[in-house]
Design an enzyme around this catalytic site. Structure first.
Site, PDB file in Angstrom:
ATOM      1  N   CYS A 290      -0.599 -26.960 -13.234  1.00  0.00           N
ATOM      2  CA  CYS A 290      -1.354 -28.207 -13.377  1.00  0.00           C
ATOM      3  C   CYS A 290      -0.723 -29.341 -12.586  1.00  0.00           C
ATOM      4  CB  CYS A 290      -1.382 -28.602 -14.846  1.00  0.00           C
ATOM      5  SG  CYS A 290      -2.000 -27.313 -15.918  1.00  0.00           S
TER       6      CYS A 290
ATOM      7  N   ARG B 253      -1.010 -26.079  -5.462  1.00  0.00           N
ATOM      8  CA  ARG B 253      -0.363 -25.545  -6.655  1.00  0.00           C
ATOM      9  C   ARG B 253      -1.261 -24.578  -7.420  1.00  0.00           C
ATOM     10  NH1 ARG B 253       3.709 -28.464  -8.919  1.00  0.00           N
ATOM     11  NH2 ARG B 253       2.856 -28.394 -11.007  1.00  0.00           N
TER      12      ARG B 253
ATOM     13  N   TRP C 248      -4.458 -25.595 -14.378  1.00  0.00           N
ATOM     14  CA  TRP C 248      -4.325 -24.145 -14.173  1.00  0.00           C
ATOM     15  C   TRP C 248      -4.241 -23.558 -15.572  1.00  0.00           C
ATOM     16  CZ3 TRP C 248      -1.185 -19.755 -14.624  1.00  0.00           C
ATOM     17  CH2 TRP C 248      -1.518 -18.717 -13.748  1.00  0.00           C
TER      18      TRP C 248
ATOM     19  N   ASN D 187       0.807 -31.535 -18.538  1.00  0.00           N
ATOM     20  CA  ASN D 187       1.363 -30.344 -17.884  1.00  0.00           C
ATOM     21  C   ASN D 187       2.338 -29.699 -18.848  1.00  0.00           C
ATOM     22  OD1 ASN D 187       0.033 -30.989 -15.586  1.00  0.00           O
ATOM     23  ND2 ASN D 187       1.846 -31.267 -14.300  1.00  0.00           N
ATOM     24  N   GLY D 188       2.470 -28.369 -18.800  1.00  0.00           N
ATOM     25  CA  GLY D 188       3.459 -27.700 -19.648  1.00  0.00           C
ATOM     26  C   GLY D 188       2.800 -26.921 -20.772  1.00  0.00           C
TER      27      GLY D 188
ATOM     28  N   GLU E  14      11.620  -1.574  -7.689  1.00  0.00           N
ATOM     29  CA  GLU E  14      11.152  -2.940  -7.452  1.00  0.00           C
ATOM     30  C   GLU E  14      11.974  -3.591  -6.311  1.00  0.00           C
ATOM     31  OE1 GLU E  14       8.692  -4.618  -7.871  1.00  0.00           O
ATOM     32  OE2 GLU E  14       9.303  -6.700  -7.649  1.00  0.00           O
TER      33      GLU E  14
ATOM     34  N   LYS F 244      10.290  -4.917  -2.847  1.00  0.00           N
ATOM     35  CA  LYS F 244      10.434  -6.319  -2.426  1.00  0.00           C
ATOM     36  C   LYS F 244      10.992  -6.385  -1.020  1.00  0.00           C
ATOM     37  CE  LYS F 244       8.708  -7.964  -4.556  1.00  0.00           C
ATOM     38  NZ  LYS F 244       7.798  -8.022  -5.644  1.00  0.00           N
TER      39      LYS F 244
ATOM     40  N   GLU G  31       8.410  -4.944   1.685  1.00  0.00           N
ATOM     41  CA  GLU G  31       7.165  -5.678   1.946  1.00  0.00           C
ATOM     42  C   GLU G  31       7.387  -6.966   2.718  1.00  0.00           C
ATOM     43  OE1 GLU G  31       4.868  -7.391  -1.347  1.00  0.00           O
ATOM     44  OE2 GLU G  31       6.651  -7.333  -2.585  1.00  0.00           O
TER      45      GLU G  31
ATOM     46  N   HIS H 247      19.046  16.717  -4.416  1.00  0.00           N
ATOM     47  CA  HIS H 247      18.014  17.752  -4.348  1.00  0.00           C
ATOM     48  C   HIS H 247      17.189  17.642  -3.075  1.00  0.00           C
ATOM     49  CE1 HIS H 247      19.033  19.153  -8.321  1.00  0.00           C
ATOM     50  NE2 HIS H 247      19.083  17.877  -8.703  1.00  0.00           N
TER      51      HIS H 247
ATOM     52  N   LYS I  31      -2.675 -11.519  -1.507  1.00  0.00           N
ATOM     53  CA  LYS I  31      -2.116 -11.827  -2.828  1.00  0.00           C
ATOM     54  C   LYS I  31      -2.870 -11.099  -3.934  1.00  0.00           C
ATOM     55  CE  LYS I  31       0.571 -13.786  -5.736  1.00  0.00           C
ATOM     56  NZ  LYS I  31       1.879 -13.114  -5.864  1.00  0.00           N
TER      57      LYS I  31
HETATM   58  C1  F6R Z   1       4.361  -6.929  -4.649  1.00  0.00           C
HETATM   59  C2  F6R Z   1       3.078  -7.352  -5.176  1.00  0.00           C
HETATM   60  C3  F6R Z   1       2.046  -6.325  -5.449  1.00  0.00           C
HETATM   61  C4  F6R Z   1       1.322  -6.636  -6.772  1.00  0.00           C
HETATM   62  C5  F6R Z   1       0.149  -5.657  -6.959  1.00  0.00           C
HETATM   63  C6  F6R Z   1      -0.552  -5.882  -8.272  1.00  0.00           C
HETATM   64  O1  F6R Z   1       5.230  -7.989  -4.494  1.00  0.00           O
HETATM   65  O2  F6R Z   1       2.837  -8.517  -5.359  1.00  0.00           O
HETATM   66  O3  F6R Z   1       2.588  -5.045  -5.484  1.00  0.00           O
HETATM   67  O4  F6R Z   1       2.229  -6.526  -7.817  1.00  0.00           O
HETATM   68  O5  F6R Z   1      -0.772  -5.818  -5.915  1.00  0.00           O
HETATM   69  O6  F6R Z   1      -1.098  -7.151  -8.349  1.00  0.00           O
HETATM   70  P1  F6R Z   1      -1.532  -7.766  -9.725  1.00  0.00           P
HETATM   71  O7  F6R Z   1      -0.283  -7.945 -10.534  1.00  0.00           O
HETATM   72  O8  F6R Z   1      -2.170  -9.072  -9.362  1.00  0.00           O
HETATM   73  O9  F6R Z   1      -2.473  -6.811 -10.366  1.00  0.00           O
END
Ligand code: F6R
Length: 608
Positions: free
Chosen positions: A2, A27, A76, A100-101, A481, A485, A488, A504, A603
């Site tokens: 927000c 934001r 938001w 906000n918050g 993970e 990270k 990507e 193995h 995203k």
């Molecule tokens: C990696 C990443 C993706 C998401 C995946 C699922 O950094 O962002 O692997 O985690 O596309 O996305 P959501 O969580 O939005 O379903």
């Protein structure tokens, strides 16, 4: 997240508020609204959607705003879906307020106010604050706001207009930023610097608990005790882009650093009497957790890794069998589902096509669905039988960081809740697990002290082509993970392996100089993981070990360890993941990659 804007001065407030709110659009928000003094009246208008929709509504209702004092907000959604009615400002007979918050104890306050006859129109935590302030107000704005704060738990920044104080904007903050800015015959009260940059660069950052009153020619600040403070006026040096990133070079780094707050916001409201409670916040009745004899966790990417850790936790604590599957596989393999199976869908965006399809399949098969979602009002949140919202705020960087941590934290709460419901642990044991969880959340702050050391390791990875991650148990899920990270955003090819599985087949790829990041944060598995580490060292691997700071490295590991704040084994992923995120981030920066928008990625993945 927000955004708040308050203005009082000589310009038309409607123009300043809409303009300032548009500089906060980055934001993320799903609705907006403004309240403006028109003479001695306050006129309010709100709209679901983008600011343009608010502008259209102002035009279509032929609203003429000529006042020079008002407040505005971009929302938001956290509590209550995105809608006109849930948008801010929230208005009562005496005041109009934006927030906000997160108010953690809003349910209890709301129940008391309702019992006293207060009528609520929205599902927000904010409306509770508006009604409570209305009740406390008897003509002294600062006094009433101070009293309000004594009732509230959680984090907040408010901007308020009182009907009988035209030309004045009031505010207070705790745990959320609020900034008073000084213009020429005009003053501002905003949540973020970008909102003021077109008007002024002189601002005062309010401190925790400060109250503020702005008029066109004065800024009055008091501490929480009511003592007046001399404003410490600073000059904003950032340009608009730097300001939007809060001074961080990338959104990803900003979001990594936001994790302690995101974790507190997500977890604190769900702890009652030291135990997990989803009845208050999420309307999930206590009996719910006793109904299932199997659990399926379904998600994609980073969210799937949070699910993998969740599987480990639930099986260990609640002793219920859990499958954790990638949504795109789950949906096409005719999974065995029935009404005794709880299907947990994890998604930051709540729009991921495969996860949504898995949710629909689970519902058709008669299973109960529970979504763990960050975006309120998203399709998955709307269609699931039950929802637990994570309160990470909007994630702008494509690579998910803070959303992962809050998903993980919710998995701990679910595991403890299931363990209690199934009689696998007593309330005292559960309280001690919750205590450890809260301790882990605070320990995440300490990982940032390691940032420059991690940066040095990242620098040594600049030229890499391949890298291996190893780990056992929870560390294996975390290794996956860490590997995702790094690959990507830095485009280095990485593989994560269960440490015991390497021999193995994959160990044939370990040759002199091959980089290996080994996660050894679990005391219970330490000697086993160290044996695997020695196996790769003896084949010439360049090792980097992530372990607890209580570990004393043997000579061949000296200078090759990231020593993490030591916690109980079960909670180490919280600190481990931040170190891995920082490592990925710095490596990508050194390699000159587009960190916030890595190539080929989106995203929100709304296609199969
Ligand atoms: C990696 C990443 C993706 C998401 C995946 C699922 O950094 O962002 O692997 O985690 O596309 O996305 P959501 O969580 O939005 O379903």
């Amino acid at each position: 997240m927000c955004g708040i804007v308050g203005y009082t001065g000589h310009q038309k407030a409607v123009d300043v508020l809409l303009d300032a709110l548009s500089s906060l659009e980055y934001r993320g928000y799903d609705s907006s609204g403004i309240s403006i003094f028109e003479g001695t009246k306050i006129d309010t208008i709100k709209s679901l959607g983008r600011l343009d929709q608010l502008r259209e509504r102002i035009d279509s209702q032929k609203k003429v705003f000529s006042g020079t004092c008002g407040i505005g907000h971009t929302r938001w959604a956290t509590h209550g879906e995105p809608s006109d009615v849930n948008a801010h400002p929230h208005t009562t007979k005496k005041l109009s307020l934006v927030h906000n918050g997160i108010i953690e104890n809003y349910v209890q306050i709301r129940q008391k106010l309702q019992a006293d006859g207060y009528k609520f129109v929205s599902r927000t935590d904010t409306e509770t604050a508006a009604h409570l302030l209305d009740r406390l107000y008897t003509g002294d704005p600062m006094g009433a706001i101070r009293q309000l704060c004594s009732f509230l738990e959680g984090s907040y920044a408010f901007a308020v207009l009182f009907w009988d104080h035209p030309g004045e904007v009031y505010g207070v903050c705790k745990g959320c930023p609020l900034i008073a800015a000084k213009g020429k015959e005009e003053n501002f009260l905003v949540s973020d610097i970008p909102a003021i940059l077109p008007y002024t660069r002189d601002y005062v950052l309010l401190e925790e608990g400060d109250l503020v009153k702005i008029t066109a020619d004065s800024i009055l600040i008091q501490d929480s005790e009511g003592k007046e403070k001399i404003p410490n006026v600073q000059q904003a040096q950032w340009n608009m882009e730097q300001a939007q990133k809060g001074g961080y070079p990338h959104f990803m780094l900003k979001e990594i650093y936001e994790q302690p707050k995101a974790l507190r916001d997500t977890i604190h409201p769900r702890i009652v009497d030291g135990l997990p409670d989803f009845a208050i916040e999420d309307s999930i009745p206590d009996g719910f957790w006793r109904q299932f004899d199997r659990i399926s966790i379904v998600a994609c990417g980073t969210a799937w890794h949070a699910g993998m850790l969740g599987k480990g936790l639930i099986e260990r604590l609640a002793r219920i069998p859990v499958e954790c599957e990638i949504a795109s596989e789950f949906r096409y393999r005719s999974p065995l589902l029935d009404r005794r199976t709880l299907v947990i869908l994890i998604s930051q965006s709540g729009e991921t096509a495969d996860t949504l399809a898995a949710l629909r399949l689970a519902r058709e098969s008669g299973s109960t669905t529970l979504a763990v979602v960050n975006v309120t009002g998203s399709t998955i949140a709307r269609e699931a039988d039950y929802v637990i919202h994570t309160f990470a705020g909007p994630e702008i960087a494509v690579a998910s960081t803070k959303a992962f941590s809050v998903q993980l934290a919710v998995m701990y709460l679910i595991a403890i809740k299931l363990a209690l419901a199934g009689g696998r642990c007593q309330p005292d044991e559960a309280r001690s697990l919750i205590h450890n969880l809260l301790e882990a959340i605070e320990a995440t702050l300490k990982v940032f002290d390691l940032d420059s050391a991690i940066q040095k390791y990242a620098q040594s990875y600049v030229e890499l082509k391949d890298l291996f991650f190893l780990g056992r148990g929870l560390d294996y899920s975390l290794a996956m993970e860490g590997s995702l990270k790094l690959k990507e955003i830095s485009y280095i090819h990485c593989e994560a392996y269960a440490a015991g599985e390497l021999k193995h087949g994959t160990i044939s790829l370990i040759t002199p100089g091959t980089p290996v990041i080994a996660l050894a944060t679990q005391d219970a598995l330490l000697s086993k993981t160290l044996s695997n580490v020695r196996e790769v060292i003896s084949r010439g691997a360049e090792i980097l070990l992530l372990c607890k700071d209580t570990f004393t490295p043997e000579s061949e590991l000296a200078g090759k360890c990231i020593l993490l704040p030591a916690l109980d084994d079960l909670f180490m992923p919280f600190v481990g993941v931040i170190a891995l995120q920082l490592l990925a981030y710095h490596t990508a920066v050194f390699r000159d990659c587009d960190v916030d928008k890595p190539r080929n990625l989106a995203k929100s993945v709304t296609v199969e």
